[in-house]
Write a protein that holds these residues in place. Structure first.
Motif, PDB file in Angstrom:
ATOM      1  N   PHE A   1       0.237  -8.514  -1.917  1.00 58.12           N
ATOM      2  CA  PHE A   1       1.452  -8.221  -2.765  1.00 58.12           C
ATOM      3  C   PHE A   1       2.197  -9.519  -3.044  1.00 58.12           C
ATOM      4  O   PHE A   1       2.526 -10.239  -2.425  1.00 58.12           O
ATOM      5  CB  PHE A   1       2.459  -6.980  -2.339  1.00 58.12           C
ATOM      6  CG  PHE A   1       1.963  -5.916  -2.274  1.00 58.12           C
ATOM      7  CD1 PHE A   1       1.875  -5.195  -3.500  1.00 58.12           C
ATOM      8  CD2 PHE A   1       1.687  -5.380  -1.125  1.00 58.12           C
ATOM      9  CE1 PHE A   1       1.540  -3.801  -3.601  1.00 58.12           C
ATOM     10  CE2 PHE A   1       1.317  -4.182  -1.150  1.00 58.12           C
ATOM     11  CZ  PHE A   1       1.130  -3.234  -2.366  1.00 58.12           C
TER      12      PHE A   1
ATOM     13  N   GLU B   1       5.464 -11.111  -5.238  1.00 59.62           N
ATOM     14  CA  GLU B   1       6.690 -10.923  -5.953  1.00 59.62           C
ATOM     15  C   GLU B   1       6.842 -11.656  -7.235  1.00 59.62           C
ATOM     16  O   GLU B   1       6.734 -12.900  -7.064  1.00 59.62           O
ATOM     17  CB  GLU B   1       7.815 -11.245  -5.084  1.00 59.62           C
ATOM     18  CG  GLU B   1       9.110 -10.676  -5.555  1.00 59.62           C
ATOM     19  CD  GLU B   1      10.506 -10.732  -4.607  1.00 59.62           C
ATOM     20  OE1 GLU B   1      11.410  -9.935  -4.719  1.00 59.62           O
ATOM     21  OE2 GLU B   1      10.309 -11.773  -3.778  1.00 59.62           O
TER      22      GLU B   1
ATOM     23  N   ALA C   1      10.117  -6.918  -7.568  1.00 56.84           N
ATOM     24  CA  ALA C   1       8.779  -6.403  -8.244  1.00 56.84           C
ATOM     25  C   ALA C   1       7.745  -7.158  -7.912  1.00 56.84           C
ATOM     26  O   ALA C   1       7.690  -8.300  -7.856  1.00 56.84           O
ATOM     27  CB  ALA C   1       8.865  -6.213  -9.739  1.00 56.84           C
ATOM     28  N   TYR C   2       6.701  -6.356  -7.697  1.00 60.13           N
ATOM     29  CA  TYR C   2       5.246  -7.046  -7.174  1.00 60.13           C
ATOM     30  C   TYR C   2       4.224  -6.581  -7.767  1.00 60.13           C
ATOM     31  O   TYR C   2       4.081  -5.653  -8.416  1.00 60.13           O
ATOM     32  CB  TYR C   2       5.347  -6.717  -5.567  1.00 60.13           C
ATOM     33  CG  TYR C   2       6.521  -6.984  -4.789  1.00 60.13           C
ATOM     34  CD1 TYR C   2       6.616  -8.037  -4.002  1.00 60.13           C
ATOM     35  CD2 TYR C   2       7.362  -6.058  -4.586  1.00 60.13           C
ATOM     36  CE1 TYR C   2       7.348  -8.515  -3.077  1.00 60.13           C
ATOM     37  CE2 TYR C   2       8.575  -6.341  -3.888  1.00 60.13           C
ATOM     38  CZ  TYR C   2       8.459  -7.627  -2.977  1.00 60.13           C
ATOM     39  OH  TYR C   2       9.793  -7.682  -2.328  1.00 60.13           O
ATOM     40  N   ILE C   3       3.315  -7.503  -7.789  1.00 60.79           N
ATOM     41  CA  ILE C   3       1.926  -7.257  -8.466  1.00 60.79           C
ATOM     42  C   ILE C   3       1.056  -7.219  -6.914  1.00 60.79           C
ATOM     43  O   ILE C   3       0.861  -8.458  -6.158  1.00 60.79           O
ATOM     44  CB  ILE C   3       1.405  -8.290  -9.226  1.00 60.79           C
ATOM     45  CG1 ILE C   3       2.296  -8.146 -10.593  1.00 60.79           C
ATOM     46  CG2 ILE C   3      -0.102  -7.961  -9.930  1.00 60.79           C
ATOM     47  CD1 ILE C   3       2.086  -6.835 -11.046  1.00 60.79           C
TER      48      ILE C   3
ATOM     49  N   ARG D   1      -2.894  -6.480  -5.075  1.00 55.51           N
ATOM     50  CA  ARG D   1      -4.519  -6.511  -5.495  1.00 55.51           C
ATOM     51  C   ARG D   1      -4.958  -6.615  -3.801  1.00 55.51           C
ATOM     52  O   ARG D   1      -4.677  -7.237  -3.173  1.00 55.51           O
ATOM     53  CB  ARG D   1      -5.054  -7.487  -6.288  1.00 55.51           C
ATOM     54  CG  ARG D   1      -5.026  -8.959  -5.909  1.00 55.51           C
ATOM     55  CD  ARG D   1      -5.214  -9.858  -6.722  1.00 55.51           C
ATOM     56  NE  ARG D   1      -5.389 -11.298  -6.089  1.00 55.51           N
ATOM     57  CZ  ARG D   1      -6.314 -11.949  -5.671  1.00 55.51           C
ATOM     58  NH1 ARG D   1      -7.570 -11.331  -5.579  1.00 55.51           N
ATOM     59  NH2 ARG D   1      -6.376 -13.202  -5.084  1.00 55.51           N
TER      60      ARG D   1
ATOM     61  N   CYS E   1      10.404   2.583  -2.483  1.00 51.72           N
ATOM     62  CA  CYS E   1       9.425   1.831  -3.418  1.00 51.72           C
ATOM     63  C   CYS E   1       8.522   2.634  -4.251  1.00 51.72           C
ATOM     64  O   CYS E   1       8.053   3.862  -3.649  1.00 51.72           O
ATOM     65  CB  CYS E   1       8.537   0.988  -2.635  1.00 51.72           C
ATOM     66  SG  CYS E   1       9.518  -0.361  -1.535  1.00 51.72           S
TER      67      CYS E   1
ATOM     68  N   ARG F   1       1.953   2.017  -7.768  1.00 57.90           N
ATOM     69  CA  ARG F   1       0.900   2.302  -8.591  1.00 57.90           C
ATOM     70  C   ARG F   1       0.224   1.356  -8.965  1.00 57.90           C
ATOM     71  O   ARG F   1       0.420   0.338  -9.837  1.00 57.90           O
ATOM     72  CB  ARG F   1       1.464   3.245  -9.800  1.00 57.90           C
ATOM     73  CG  ARG F   1       0.227   3.551 -10.789  1.00 57.90           C
ATOM     74  CD  ARG F   1       0.465   4.304 -11.995  1.00 57.90           C
ATOM     75  NE  ARG F   1       0.794   5.441 -11.558  1.00 57.90           N
ATOM     76  CZ  ARG F   1       1.653   6.580 -12.401  1.00 57.90           C
ATOM     77  NH1 ARG F   1       1.621   6.377 -13.486  1.00 57.90           N
ATOM     78  NH2 ARG F   1       2.032   7.568 -11.983  1.00 57.90           N
TER      79      ARG F   1
ATOM     80  N   PRO G   1      -1.798  -1.745 -10.011  1.00 52.64           N
ATOM     81  CA  PRO G   1      -1.281  -3.165  -9.315  1.00 52.64           C
ATOM     82  C   PRO G   1       0.237  -3.408  -9.287  1.00 52.64           C
ATOM     83  O   PRO G   1       0.439  -4.373  -8.760  1.00 52.64           O
ATOM     84  CB  PRO G   1      -1.851  -4.440 -10.148  1.00 52.64           C
ATOM     85  CG  PRO G   1      -1.871  -3.900 -11.561  1.00 52.64           C
ATOM     86  CD  PRO G   1      -2.051  -2.133 -11.481  1.00 52.64           C
ATOM     87  N   GLU G   2       0.980  -2.525  -9.710  1.00 50.34           N
ATOM     88  CA  GLU G   2       2.466  -2.610  -9.647  1.00 50.34           C
ATOM     89  C   GLU G   2       3.138  -2.008  -8.566  1.00 50.34           C
ATOM     90  O   GLU G   2       2.729  -0.714  -7.885  1.00 50.34           O
ATOM     91  CB  GLU G   2       3.074  -1.790 -10.991  1.00 50.34           C
ATOM     92  CG  GLU G   2       2.506  -2.700 -12.215  1.00 50.34           C
ATOM     93  CD  GLU G   2       3.200  -2.189 -13.484  1.00 50.34           C
ATOM     94  OE1 GLU G   2       4.015  -1.136 -13.060  1.00 50.34           O
ATOM     95  OE2 GLU G   2       2.989  -2.695 -14.364  1.00 50.34           O
ATOM     96  N   LEU G   3       4.080  -2.584  -7.789  1.00 51.41           N
ATOM     97  CA  LEU G   3       4.850  -2.224  -6.683  1.00 51.41           C
ATOM     98  C   LEU G   3       6.339  -2.519  -7.176  1.00 51.41           C
ATOM     99  O   LEU G   3       6.597  -3.662  -7.245  1.00 51.41           O
ATOM    100  CB  LEU G   3       4.398  -2.885  -5.525  1.00 51.41           C
ATOM    101  CG  LEU G   3       5.552  -2.302  -4.476  1.00 51.41           C
ATOM    102  CD1 LEU G   3       5.345  -0.955  -3.749  1.00 51.41           C
ATOM    103  CD2 LEU G   3       5.036  -3.124  -3.051  1.00 51.41           C
ATOM    104  N   ASN G   4       7.025  -1.388  -7.343  1.00 54.93           N
ATOM    105  CA  ASN G   4       8.406  -1.785  -7.607  1.00 54.93           C
ATOM    106  C   ASN G   4       9.460  -1.177  -6.523  1.00 54.93           C
ATOM    107  O   ASN G   4       9.340  -0.159  -6.087  1.00 54.93           O
ATOM    108  CB  ASN G   4       9.059  -1.020  -8.985  1.00 54.93           C
ATOM    109  CG  ASN G   4      10.432  -1.769  -9.615  1.00 54.93           C
ATOM    110  OD1 ASN G   4      11.179  -1.906  -8.801  1.00 54.93           O
ATOM    111  ND2 ASN G   4      10.254  -1.610 -10.836  1.00 54.93           N
TER     112      ASN G   4
END
Length: 326
Positions: free
Chosen positions: A35, A37, A42-44, A46, A66, A69, A71-74
């Motif tokens: 992950f 930031e 907000a993170y991407i 993979r 949190c 979904r 590749p997104e993590l908020n």
């Protein structure tokens, strides 16, 4: 040659035939999820390492605030703090490493395993006692799993027990093997040495072939190299097997600050598993002698050839993979 030794070797050689993977002995079963930031909270994410088709089945659970979904993590203003777990860990992988890189570029790593299914992401970079306990529990168990599920390593140790037999001589031989693989495991983990995994696995299989030949020599009344210099042989091949152990940690991107501890705990787990195996073999030998059971004379040579045949099968399979990949 005692009937006990023949019996144990037959059973273990047959088990290796049924359970051993000829071409991929040290395929990583540790997944890695990164992950990064991109803006506050907000993170991407993979998967950088993942068992085949694993992304369709992994149930990763993040802290309640949190929303994930890939590749997104908020995670909002709180950021990525709280508990993480994987609900169905253990089906195709033994552990998962989650790496979190902050806006400042600081990276933290967390390891989820069956022994340590829940990890706590802290808002500070300072490791706590809980962090070290989680790390110890995770990597000791990973080390035990790795050695007990590694049929090739166990067959090699069995060969040493066969040739050297019991007593202090066996203890010194196993200790030499331990020193050898501990040294190369550390050197590989810290990047001081590196060997391609394919040729390495072929060499590990070849080391078991060597031990099988040594057993045949011993049966014929000849004094092989292992019988004369067991500690030197055990140490030399221990260096090779240690690099194989290190492949279980390779490519995981562990933080430099936790690498020494992870390496130490992993090696402790490997030693615990190895000692358990040696004690089990010696206990079975003792139990068989107490029972006084006898095996047919023709079975005396079968175990050595069974071990040699299995290991040669592994060697040829791994060699083919190396040549195909070249």
């Amino acid at each position: 040659m005692t009937g006990a030794r023949a019996l144990l070797a037959i059973v273990l050689a047959l088990a290796a035939t049924l359970l051993g993977r000829p071409a991929v002995a040290h395929q990583a079963t540790i997944a890695v999820l990164e992950f990064r930031e991109m803006r506050p909270g907000a993170y991407i994410g993979r998967w950088t390492t993942l068992p085949k088709d694993g992304d369709n089945r992994i149930e990763l659970k993040m802290p309640p605030h949190c929303f994930l979904r890939l590749p997104e993590l908020n995670c909002g203003d709180k950021g990525l703090v709280g508990q993480m777990t994987i609900a169905n860990l253990g089906e195709d992988m033994s552990a998962a490493i989650i790496r979190v890189t902050s806006l400042s570029g600081e990276t933290r790593s967390y390891t989820i395993s069956a022994a340590n299914p829940v990890v706590t992401v802290l808002g500070t970079d300072a490791p706590t006692l809980e962090t070290w306990l989680e790390l110890a529990k995770t990597y000791v168990n990973l080390g035990i799993d790795h050695i007990l599920l590694g049929a090739d390593h166990l067959l090699f140790v069995l060969g040493l027990i066969w040739i050297v037999e019991g007593g202090w001589r066996l203890l010194k031989t196993i200790t030499a093997f331990t020193i050898g693989h501990s040294a190369s495991l550390a050197a590989t983990a810290f990047g001081l040495i590196g060997v391609a995994e394919g040729p390495l696995n072929a060499c590990i299989a070849l080391s078991i072939v060597f031990v099988g030949v040594e057993i045949v020599k011993q049966q014929r009344g000849e004094s092989g190299l292992t019988a004369r210099y067991p500690w030197a042989v055990a140490f030399s091949f221990g260096l090779v097997h240690g690099i194989g152990f290190a492949s279980a940690l390779a490519g995981l991107g562990l933080e430099r600050r936790i690498l020494p501890a992870a390496l130490l705990f992993f090696n402790v787990g490997v030693e615990i598993g190895q000692i358990l195996f040696v004690l089990l073999v010696l206990a079975l030998i003792w139990a068989h002698r107490r029972l006084g059971a006898a095996l047919p004379r023709w079975s005396a040579e079968l175990p050595a050839y069974a071990i040699g045949s299995v290991s040669m099968f592994w060697f040829l399979g791994r060699l083919v993979r190396v040549l195909v990949a070249a």
